[in-house]
Design an enzyme around this catalytic site. Structure first.
Site, PDB file in Angstrom:
ATOM      1  CG  ASP A   1      -0.246  -0.112   2.524  1.00  0.00           C
ATOM      2  OD1 ASP A   1       0.995  -0.156   2.524  1.00  0.00           O
ATOM      3  OD2 ASP A   1      -0.930  -0.182   3.560  1.00  0.00           O
ATOM      4  CD  GLU A   2       3.959   3.152   3.236  1.00  0.00           C
ATOM      5  OE1 GLU A   2       5.183   3.323   3.019  1.00  0.00           O
ATOM      6  OE2 GLU A   2       3.474   3.160   4.373  1.00  0.00           O
TER       7      GLU A   2
END
Length: 347
Positions: free
Chosen positions: A30-31
């Protein structure tokens, strides 16, 4: 989880509209880290304006909100994301070299900083370091002497220094293959713990065969439950063993069980990891003198047949009987994606 992965890929495709593909580094599920050095001027009058445009684009196309950390290097961007972007209404945070004293040295809780967990914080406390200002103004040679390379890295973080280049190829010191699992509950029973060790060991062996590799070193990582760790004074143990290069299920699991029995003393177990290293090409089967060649070749062929069945029909179509015993996790784990429920629509 499958939906989560799909959205991750879609978001990264949007990022490729703002900078080149090689300058987008998916840091985690998620990054992502974007090097906008050469492209941000094409999309706005300031980096913050471009960050806002990226947020709006993701929102319009996918209906998702994103947080953005801006910095002169990856570590500044990461700290800006964690410490500031997630806590303001714009969901944007910025740190630059000139703002390090205000944005980093002002942090009073060491564990708020990426890379510093509770244990590291306690080690720093023993060196009379209780906040980021004190970390930044500690003798860096003392930090390296007491903490090793990580001490130098933490000192650099305190000054917002990061020389990593997103586009530089990653240099792997030594290749390895492994798997680990957080157990669904505390395991006290030796037979149950050994069942899971065997399951993970067989999974690692299958991965070795898939990559046509042999392992010359095997390591077992055991993490204790919270209560057991408090009572024992350590979080678990990690033991490695040099072995004759192999990818055989039986040989690997026997060595793993030996490592476990030599080091376990009845503590409750919550995490198990198996890792293989010192990998070499599987150019042929090395026979040993303590077993008939016929049995060794037969076992090798059996492993290959089982691997082929798993590839064609799925893991759960053929499992060892031990996986059906209490404590076995292989069947349930086969339905997970990255340790999470994959979602019925993708089964």
């Amino acid at each position: 989880m499958n939906l989560y992965i799909q959205r991750n890929l879609q978001i990264n495709q949007i990022f490729h509209q703002f900078t080149t593909e090689k300058e987008v580094w998916p840091y985690s599920i998620d990054e992502s880290i974007l090097d906008m050095t050469h492209t941000w001027r094409l999309f706005g009058n300031s980096v913050r304006e471009v960050a806002r445009l990226i947020q709006k684009t993701v929102r319009q196309k996918l209906g998702l909100y994103t947080t953005v950390g801006i910095g002169d290097n990856p570590v500044q961007a990461k700290l800006a994301l964690d410490l500031y972007a997630k806590h303001n209404h714009e969901l944007i945070g910025e740190i630059h070299y000139e703002t390090v004293p205000d944005k980093i040295w002002s942090i009073t809780e060491l564990t708020d900083v990426w890379g510093i967990g509770p244990r590291m914080a306690k080690r720093l406390n023993r060196l009379q370091i209780h906040n980021m200002y004190e970390l930044a103004h500690t003798n860096p040679y003392l930090l390296k002497q007491q903490l090793g390379v990580i001490g130098s890295q933490l000192f650099a973080t305190a000054w917002g220094i990061d020389r990593a280049q997103v586009t530089a190829p990653t240099k792997v010191k030594e290749a390895s293959l492994g798997n680990s699992q957080v157990l669904p509950r505390d395991y006290f029973n030796q037979a149950e713990i050994e069942t899971v060790i065997k399951e993970i060991g067989e999974q690692v062996a299958a991965r070795l065969r898939h990559h046509h590799k042999l392992a010359g070193c095997l390591s077992l990582s055991i993490g204790f439950s919270y209560a057991a760790a408090e009572a024992d004074g350590r979080g678990g143990f990690n033991q490695a063993l040099k072995i004759e290069p192999t990818n055989d299920n039986q040989v690997l699991t026997q060595q793993l069980l030996w490592l476990f029995r030599q080091n376990w003393d009845g503590q409750a177990v919550r995490n198990i990891g198996v890792y293989s290293s010192k990998l070499s090409a599987n150019s042929g089967q090395q026979l040993n003198l303590f077993e008939t060649p016929r049995n060794q070749i037969r076992r090798s062929r059996l492993n290959q047949v089982i691997d082929e069945i798993h590839r064609q029909f799925g893991f759960t179509k053929l499992v060892y009987a031990t996986s059906l015993l209490k404590g076995g996790t292989a069947i349930k784990r086969a339905s997970l994606v990255g340790g999470h429920n994959g979602g019925n629509s993708y089964e």
